[in-house]
Design an enzyme around this catalytic site. Sequence first.
Site, PDB file in Angstrom:
ATOM      1  N   ASN A  17       0.879  -1.172   0.000  1.00  9.27           N
ATOM      2  CA  ASN A  17       0.000   0.000   0.000  1.00  9.27           C
ATOM      3  C   ASN A  17       0.916   1.222   0.000  1.00  9.27           C
ATOM      4  O   ASN A  17       1.387   1.664   1.041  1.00  9.27           O
ATOM      5  CB  ASN A  17      -0.868  -0.070   1.269  1.00  9.27           C
ATOM      6  N   ARG A  76      -2.254  -1.835  -3.742  1.00  9.32           N
ATOM      7  CA  ARG A  76      -3.346  -0.871  -3.734  1.00  9.32           C
ATOM      8  C   ARG A  76      -3.099   0.104  -4.882  1.00  9.32           C
ATOM      9  O   ARG A  76      -2.007   0.673  -4.991  1.00  9.32           O
ATOM     10  CB  ARG A  76      -3.352  -0.115  -2.415  1.00  9.32           C
ATOM     11  N   HIS A  90     -11.174   4.988  -1.182  1.00  8.36           N
ATOM     12  CA  HIS A  90     -11.109   4.228   0.080  1.00  8.36           C
ATOM     13  C   HIS A  90     -11.917   2.931  -0.011  1.00  8.36           C
ATOM     14  O   HIS A  90     -12.388   2.396   0.999  1.00  8.36           O
ATOM     15  CB  HIS A  90     -11.620   5.049   1.283  1.00  8.36           C
ATOM     16  N   ARG A 143      -6.294  18.457   2.678  1.00 10.74           N
ATOM     17  CA  ARG A 143      -7.171  18.752   1.530  1.00 10.74           C
ATOM     18  C   ARG A 143      -8.474  19.374   2.037  1.00 10.74           C
ATOM     19  O   ARG A 143      -8.957  18.978   3.098  1.00 10.74           O
ATOM     20  CB  ARG A 143      -7.496  17.455   0.765  1.00 10.74           C
ATOM     21  N   ARG A 199      -3.990  14.942  16.741  1.00 11.02           N
ATOM     22  CA  ARG A 199      -3.376  14.914  18.085  1.00 11.02           C
ATOM     23  C   ARG A 199      -2.776  16.267  18.442  1.00 11.02           C
ATOM     24  O   ARG A 199      -2.941  16.761  19.556  1.00 11.02           O
ATOM     25  CB  ARG A 199      -2.261  13.852  18.138  1.00 11.02           C
ATOM     26  N   GLU A 210      -6.737  -2.553   5.193  1.00 14.37           N
ATOM     27  CA  GLU A 210      -6.683  -2.536   3.726  1.00 14.37           C
ATOM     28  C   GLU A 210      -5.714  -3.590   3.191  1.00 14.37           C
ATOM     29  O   GLU A 210      -5.949  -4.173   2.137  1.00 14.37           O
ATOM     30  CB  GLU A 210      -6.271  -1.132   3.250  1.00 14.37           C
TER      31      GLU A 210
HETATM   32  P1  ADP Z   1      -3.418   7.149   6.151  1.00  7.31           P
HETATM   33  O1  ADP Z   1      -4.565   7.774   5.405  1.00  7.31           O
HETATM   34  O2  ADP Z   1      -2.084   7.705   5.793  1.00  7.31           O
HETATM   35  O3  ADP Z   1      -3.472   5.633   6.188  1.00  7.31           O
HETATM   36  P2  ADP Z   1      -4.127   6.980   8.943  1.00  7.31           P
HETATM   37  O4  ADP Z   1      -5.395   6.237   8.744  1.00  7.31           O
HETATM   38  O5  ADP Z   1      -2.997   6.275   9.599  1.00  7.31           O
HETATM   39  O6  ADP Z   1      -3.621   7.679   7.633  1.00  7.31           O
HETATM   40  O7  ADP Z   1      -4.490   8.295   9.817  1.00  7.31           O
HETATM   41  C1  ADP Z   1      -3.499   9.219  10.184  1.00  7.31           C
HETATM   42  C2  ADP Z   1      -4.136  10.306  11.054  1.00  7.31           C
HETATM   43  O8  ADP Z   1      -4.747   9.705  12.204  1.00  7.31           O
HETATM   44  C3  ADP Z   1      -3.098  11.270  11.647  1.00  7.31           C
HETATM   45  O9  ADP Z   1      -2.907  12.365  10.807  1.00  7.31           O
HETATM   46  C4  ADP Z   1      -3.743  11.717  12.936  1.00  7.31           C
HETATM   47  O10 ADP Z   1      -4.447  12.925  12.731  1.00  7.31           O
HETATM   48  C5  ADP Z   1      -4.749  10.637  13.267  1.00  7.31           C
HETATM   49  N1  ADP Z   1      -4.430   9.949  14.539  1.00  7.31           N
HETATM   50  C6  ADP Z   1      -3.628   8.879  14.710  1.00  7.31           C
HETATM   51  N2  ADP Z   1      -3.578   8.543  16.016  1.00  7.31           N
HETATM   52  C7  ADP Z   1      -4.372   9.427  16.685  1.00  7.31           C
HETATM   53  C8  ADP Z   1      -4.747   9.611  18.056  1.00  7.31           C
HETATM   54  N3  ADP Z   1      -4.293   8.823  19.018  1.00  7.31           N
HETATM   55  N4  ADP Z   1      -5.596  10.630  18.338  1.00  7.31           N
HETATM   56  C9  ADP Z   1      -6.057  11.439  17.377  1.00  7.31           C
HETATM   57  N5  ADP Z   1      -5.756  11.297  16.065  1.00  7.31           N
HETATM   58  C10 ADP Z   1      -4.929  10.324  15.723  1.00  7.31           C
END
Ligand code: ADP
Length: 398
Positions: free
Chosen positions: A9, A97, A185, A245, A289, A383
């Site tokens: 991915n 992916r 997605h 975005r 976060r 995924e």
């Molecule tokens: P991707 O689309 O790259 O697969 P993810 O599904 O891993 O991304 O999501 C990443 C986002 O998840 C980060 O930018 C962050 O904002 C959020 N995130 C990850 N852990 C936490 C947490 N403990 N609390 C709040 N937001 C979180």
Amino acid sequence: MQQIILAINAGSSSIKFQAFAERAGDLERRVVGLLEGICSQPRLIIRNGAGETLAEQIFAPETIASVEAAQEIVGDWLEGPSGSAAMGGPLIAIGHRVVHGGADFAGPVRIDDRVLARITALTPLAPLHQPKNLAPILAWQRRRPDLAQIACFDTAFHRGHGDLADRFAIPDALYREGVRRYGFHGLSYEYIAQLLPDLAPAVAQGRIIVAHLGNGCSLCALKVGRSIDSTMSFTALDGIPMGTRPGAIDPGVVLYLMREKGMDAASIEHFLYHQCGLKGLSGISNDVRVLEASSDPMARLALDHFVYRITKGIGALAAVLGGLDALVFTAGIGENAADVRRRIVDSSGWLGLAIDETANKARQFDISARLEGPRVLMIPTDEELMIARHTLRILATV
Ligand code: ADP
């Protein structure tokens, strides 16, 4: 000896990869890897199926300045002694992916020269993502031309959308050349749709909205386990706001940027993909976060706007579904940000949704406050497992 399927991915700045052993049609996770921070602070972390660390390394930015370079590092590790031992069997196929499958690809396909040309031709529809997805395919073709490679499209799960959901209100000629509301997605939504009959049989055949809230964010309306509409459309820019975005934006803003700011297509593209969303609005960060920990009023505004727009999106999809039997949260924010979940559910209370704060904070699966009415669920997405399942199925059909 069990045969191994690799799922890749590849995103804009990271490669996630997982190796699965196939046993009587079941998939057992053997390797879980992430190479993140490509071009900035590259970091490789690899674990086995039990979560034990197998490799951890930080690289100088110039050593991994592209997805291609990152892919070589991943390939060398997997084919080296540590990777071979961890996989415990011969690699027989790789599933990838691929963000855009256009109007034609309604399911995963084995990659040959013809398929590769068609995937490449779709690059203008996903200019930032498609080349990153193609890079590992080409790298593995060079490295191991003997291996079967399967493309698993993020758009495919949405290909059953009806004509109304599939169109913009623009002339038909543009629709025919591919200007459609594709949706993305799909691998995440398909994984959730496959799990629901086991996890929540009472609602699985009903009207469900899945909120995939990660770096990219979208909502999907599921009816009887099938996608009937989604907030993302022609590109992964549409819909609800994301990390960087803006989500749906008046096209007049784009015209304004062109006319008044003298921006060309490339600079507008960079702006819309990298400088908007939570990051652009807060002026602080794309990471929930960081925003939650900040006392800056703009951080608060960005999170408030995020919740507001998702609430609007849920309302729109509930209207399309004609009601709601469950709301499912998934991906980085959906799985981890308990406060964002609570606020979205609170502001969607008119649909009968209510959250149990104790269950929500404890990251339980069913976080609904009420025994009756629509469910509120949290389901970690997977995924890579979905890619491996598709790959196995395609191998069996060849
Ligand atoms: P991707 O689309 O790259 O697969 P993810 O599904 O891993 O991304 O999501 C990443 C986002 O998840 C980060 O930018 C962050 O904002 C959020 N995130 C990850 N852990 C936490 C947490 N403990 N609390 C709040 N937001 C979180």
